[in-house]
Design a protein around this motif. Structure first.
Motif, mmCIF file in Angstrom:
data_model
loop_
_atom_site.group_PDB
_atom_site.id
_atom_site.type_symbol
_atom_site.label_atom_id
_atom_site.label_comp_id
_atom_site.label_asym_id
_atom_site.label_seq_id
_atom_site.Cartn_x
_atom_site.Cartn_y
_atom_site.Cartn_z
ATOM 1 N N VAL A 106 0.844 -1.204 0.000
ATOM 2 C CA VAL A 106 0.000 0.000 0.000
ATOM 3 C C VAL A 106 0.872 1.243 0.000
ATOM 4 N N SER A 107 1.964 1.235 0.766
ATOM 5 C CA SER A 107 2.824 2.416 0.883
ATOM 6 C C SER A 107 3.602 2.693 -0.395
ATOM 7 N N LEU A 108 4.068 1.633 -1.082
ATOM 8 C CA LEU A 108 4.944 1.821 -2.237
ATOM 9 C C LEU A 108 4.198 1.956 -3.553
ATOM 10 N N ARG A 109 2.927 1.657 -3.551
ATOM 11 C CA ARG A 109 2.186 1.613 -4.819
ATOM 12 C C ARG A 109 2.217 2.944 -5.565
ATOM 13 N N ARG A 110 2.171 4.038 -4.868
ATOM 14 C CA ARG A 110 2.079 5.333 -5.540
ATOM 15 C C ARG A 110 3.391 5.782 -6.179
ATOM 16 N N TYR A 111 4.491 5.110 -5.858
ATOM 17 C CA TYR A 111 5.786 5.526 -6.384
ATOM 18 C C TYR A 111 6.148 4.840 -7.699
ATOM 19 N N PHE A 112 5.535 3.700 -8.000
ATOM 20 C CA PHE A 112 5.988 2.872 -9.116
ATOM 21 C C PHE A 112 4.843 2.558 -10.071
ATOM 22 N N GLY A 113 5.134 2.659 -11.372
ATOM 23 C CA GLY A 113 4.115 2.381 -12.368
ATOM 24 C C GLY A 113 3.706 0.923 -12.384
ATOM 25 N N VAL A 114 4.684 0.021 -12.264
ATOM 26 C CA VAL A 114 4.425 -1.421 -12.240
ATOM 27 C C VAL A 114 5.247 -2.036 -11.118
ATOM 28 N N THR A 115 4.614 -2.898 -10.329
ATOM 29 C CA THR A 115 5.299 -3.650 -9.291
ATOM 30 C C THR A 115 5.090 -5.135 -9.557
ATOM 31 N N VAL A 116 6.188 -5.881 -9.668
ATOM 32 C CA VAL A 116 6.136 -7.334 -9.856
ATOM 33 C C VAL A 116 6.527 -7.980 -8.540
ATOM 34 N N VAL A 117 5.656 -8.851 -8.031
ATOM 35 C CA VAL A 117 5.868 -9.483 -6.730
ATOM 36 C C VAL A 117 6.187 -10.960 -6.920
ATOM 37 N N ASP A 118 7.351 -11.371 -6.447
ATOM 38 C CA ASP A 118 7.742 -12.782 -6.450
ATOM 39 C C ASP A 118 7.268 -13.378 -5.132
ATOM 40 N N CYS A 119 6.126 -14.090 -5.158
ATOM 41 C CA CYS A 119 5.471 -14.567 -3.937
ATOM 42 C C CYS A 119 6.011 -15.913 -3.484
ATOM 43 N N GLU A 120 5.618 -16.287 -2.274
ATOM 44 C CA GLU A 120 5.838 -17.647 -1.812
ATOM 45 C C GLU A 120 4.998 -18.604 -2.651
ATOM 46 N N THR A 121 5.344 -19.874 -2.582
ATOM 47 C CA THR A 121 4.526 -20.859 -3.270
ATOM 48 C C THR A 121 3.198 -21.044 -2.534
ATOM 49 N N LEU A 122 2.168 -21.352 -3.294
ATOM 50 C CA LEU A 122 0.866 -21.618 -2.696
ATOM 51 C C LEU A 122 0.924 -22.937 -1.918
ATOM 52 N N PRO A 123 0.123 -23.073 -0.830
ATOM 53 C CA PRO A 123 -0.934 -22.162 -0.372
ATOM 54 C C PRO A 123 -0.497 -21.227 0.748
ATOM 55 N N ALA A 124 0.724 -20.726 0.745
ATOM 56 C CA ALA A 124 1.199 -19.823 1.788
ATOM 57 C C ALA A 124 0.273 -18.612 1.903
ATOM 58 N N GLU A 125 0.137 -18.101 3.131
ATOM 59 C CA GLU A 125 -0.839 -17.041 3.391
ATOM 60 C C GLU A 125 -0.520 -15.763 2.639
ATOM 61 N N VAL A 126 0.768 -15.350 2.621
ATOM 62 C CA VAL A 126 1.126 -14.120 1.922
ATOM 63 C C VAL A 126 0.840 -14.253 0.434
ATOM 64 N N ALA A 127 1.089 -15.431 -0.130
ATOM 65 C CA ALA A 127 0.816 -15.648 -1.550
ATOM 66 C C ALA A 127 -0.673 -15.508 -1.846
ATOM 67 N N ARG A 128 -1.526 -16.020 -0.979
ATOM 68 C CA ARG A 128 -2.969 -15.894 -1.203
ATOM 69 C C ARG A 128 -3.408 -14.432 -1.137
ATOM 70 N N VAL A 129 -2.843 -13.688 -0.180
ATOM 71 C CA VAL A 129 -3.168 -12.257 -0.076
ATOM 72 C C VAL A 129 -2.693 -11.518 -1.323
ATOM 73 N N ALA A 130 -1.492 -11.840 -1.791
ATOM 74 C CA ALA A 130 -0.943 -11.172 -2.979
ATOM 75 C C ALA A 130 -1.794 -11.452 -4.208
ATOM 76 N N LEU A 131 -2.257 -12.674 -4.352
ATOM 77 C CA LEU A 131 -3.073 -13.032 -5.520
ATOM 78 C C LEU A 131 -4.369 -12.255 -5.553
ATOM 79 N N THR A 132 -5.019 -12.128 -4.423
ATOM 80 C CA THR A 132 -6.317 -11.443 -4.396
ATOM 81 C C THR A 132 -6.179 -9.925 -4.469
ATOM 82 N N ALA A 133 -5.042 -9.381 -4.012
ATOM 83 C CA ALA A 133 -4.878 -7.925 -3.982
ATOM 84 C C ALA A 133 -4.281 -7.352 -5.255
ATOM 85 N N SER A 134 -3.663 -8.183 -6.085
ATOM 86 C CA SER A 134 -3.003 -7.677 -7.293
ATOM 87 C C SER A 134 -4.007 -7.508 -8.424
ATOM 88 N N GLN A 135 -3.589 -6.745 -9.438
ATOM 89 C CA GLN A 135 -4.448 -6.535 -10.612
ATOM 90 C C GLN A 135 -4.293 -7.637 -11.656
#
Length: 402
Positions: free
Chosen positions: A267-296
């Motif tokens: 949320v904090s860094l989104r306004r600074y960068f045109g595109v952000t690519v996130v290398d997530c944990e493998t599923l079904p890790a919790e952070v990966a699930r959050v990243a999948l639902t929150a990304s465009q």
């Protein structure tokens, strides 16, 4: 507060204004690669030999705006600025200022062989000959131009693209690195690569970073709304083409990243960068699930094997139970890890595509298969084309969800 209608211009003016205040001539400082752009006790090193280098023959960098040129100059000049305080004024200080650690131990660097080209010399010569004698060269140039135009479309708010997989060794970090370097090469606004896989992730190594200091968990406790882009990039690793890396760990076993820290960073860094690519944990890790639902847009990598196809198909059926835009904004990348896949890729893509996801293939490439830093000039022609098409398609999907 940045202008919501032209946030990219505000960010670039921020960089350009800092460059003018620095009083240096453009080009005075060397462009350091693979190290934090600034920080306490961090000298400006020479470029990393293995850092990704954009394809000089690809279109998309000509006709750059004056703001983009100022941003690039500021990136150079930042290497010569005096080391700032360990944290920006008015922000929360981290409990401990971490030491800079090398990505690869010095004792291991001697074990690395000379990087191989992605395809044999005979294949490269055949491609060059066909381009000379074939009438398809004009069509190829036209297709590349159309793809470049798609990649250069402006955004109203930063686009976040999550890359994950079902299992390790599926090419997740490799695909994330290819996407990030492609966006950085074609776009004029800043690009960020975030490693949300602190368990000894390989994204910094794939990007040619030499040393790491601040991690995703550290920055979550530092970034404040009033910080400028220059403040923020002080905690990031600078890469070529106006791109930055935020690593997930310093290579230590046991590093953790919880969902709250991840959400604060994104949320904090989104306004600074045109595109952000996130290398997530493998599923079904919790952070990966959050990243999948929150990304465009989402990229799900899978090895081109029967096991990889089966497990990925089962996960896609689970994704279909989420809001419809999630599966519609998902691209499955089948990574060929051997010269000849053991399955029919056409039938596999048809089966996976029946879930509503898009499917693409990343062909086998000797350079990628060898591991280490990705050098785009050594990638096979088919790999560069596949990576560019993938980046364009994923970006188009991210634009559909505002």
């Amino acid at each position: 507060m940045p202008n919501a209608d032209n946030w990219q211009g505000d960010v670039l003016r921020d960089l350009g204004g800092a460059a003018r205040r620095g009083g240096q001539r453009p080009g005075d400082a060397a462009h350091a690669v693979g190290t934090p752009s600034h920080g306490p006790d961090t000298p400006a090193p020479s470029p990393a030999a293995g850092a990704p280098v954009p394809d000089a023959g690809a279109p998309g960098r000509a006709g750059r705006s004056e703001q983009a040129e100022q941003a690039e100059q500021a990136g150079h000049q930042r290497q010569e600025r005096p080391a700032p305080a360990p944290y920006a004024p008015g922000t929360r200080a981290p409990r401990n200022t971490p030491d800079s650690r090398p990505v690869v131990d010095d004792a291991l660097t001697g074990a690395v062989r000379k990087p191989r080209h992605g395809e044999p010399l005979a294949a490269r010569a055949a491609h060059a000959l066909r381009r000379i004698v074939s009438s398809s060269a004009a069509r190829e140039v036209a297709e590349i131009t159309r793809t470049a135009e798609q990649l250069q479309q402006p955004v109203t708010t930063g686009r976040q693209i999550a890359v994950t997989s079902i299992r390790g060794g599926a090419g997740k970090s490799t695909v994330a690195a290819l996407l990030g370097t492609t966006y950085a090469h074609y776009r004029q606004d800043p690009v960020l690569l975030v490693e949300a896989d602190p368990a000894l992730g390989s994204l910094p190594l794939r990007l040619g970073a030499r040393s790491l200091r601040w991690t995703t968990g550290d920055v979550a406790d530092i970034v404040e709304p009033q910080m400028s882009l220059l403040d923020v990039t002080g905690y990031l690793v600078q890469l070529p083409d106006n791109a930055w890396l935020l690593p997930g760990s310093q290579g230590r076993i046991g590093a953790m990243l919880d969902t709250r820290a991840y959400e604060r960073v994104m949320v904090s860094l989104r306004r600074y960068f045109g595109v952000t690519v996130v290398d997530c944990e493998t599923l079904p890790a919790e952070v990966a699930r959050v990243a999948l639902t929150a990304s465009q847009a989402r990229v799900l990598t899978a090895p081109a094997t029967l096991e990889g196809i089966t497990s990925t198909y089962n996960v896609l059926k689970w994704v279909k139970g989420l809001p419809r835009h999630v599966i519609e904004g998902t691209v499955v990348v089948l990574t060929e890890q051997t010269p000849r896949a053991g399955i029919d890729l056409g039938k596999a893509a048809q089966k996976l595509g029946s879930t509503g996801a898009s499917v693409q293939v990343l062909p086998y490439d000797r350079h990628l298969a060898a591991g280490g830093a990705i050098r785009t000039e050594l990638l096979a022609r088919s790999t560069r084309q596949a990576a560019t098409r993938l980046a364009a398609d994923v970006f188009q999907l991210s634009q559909k969800r505002r």
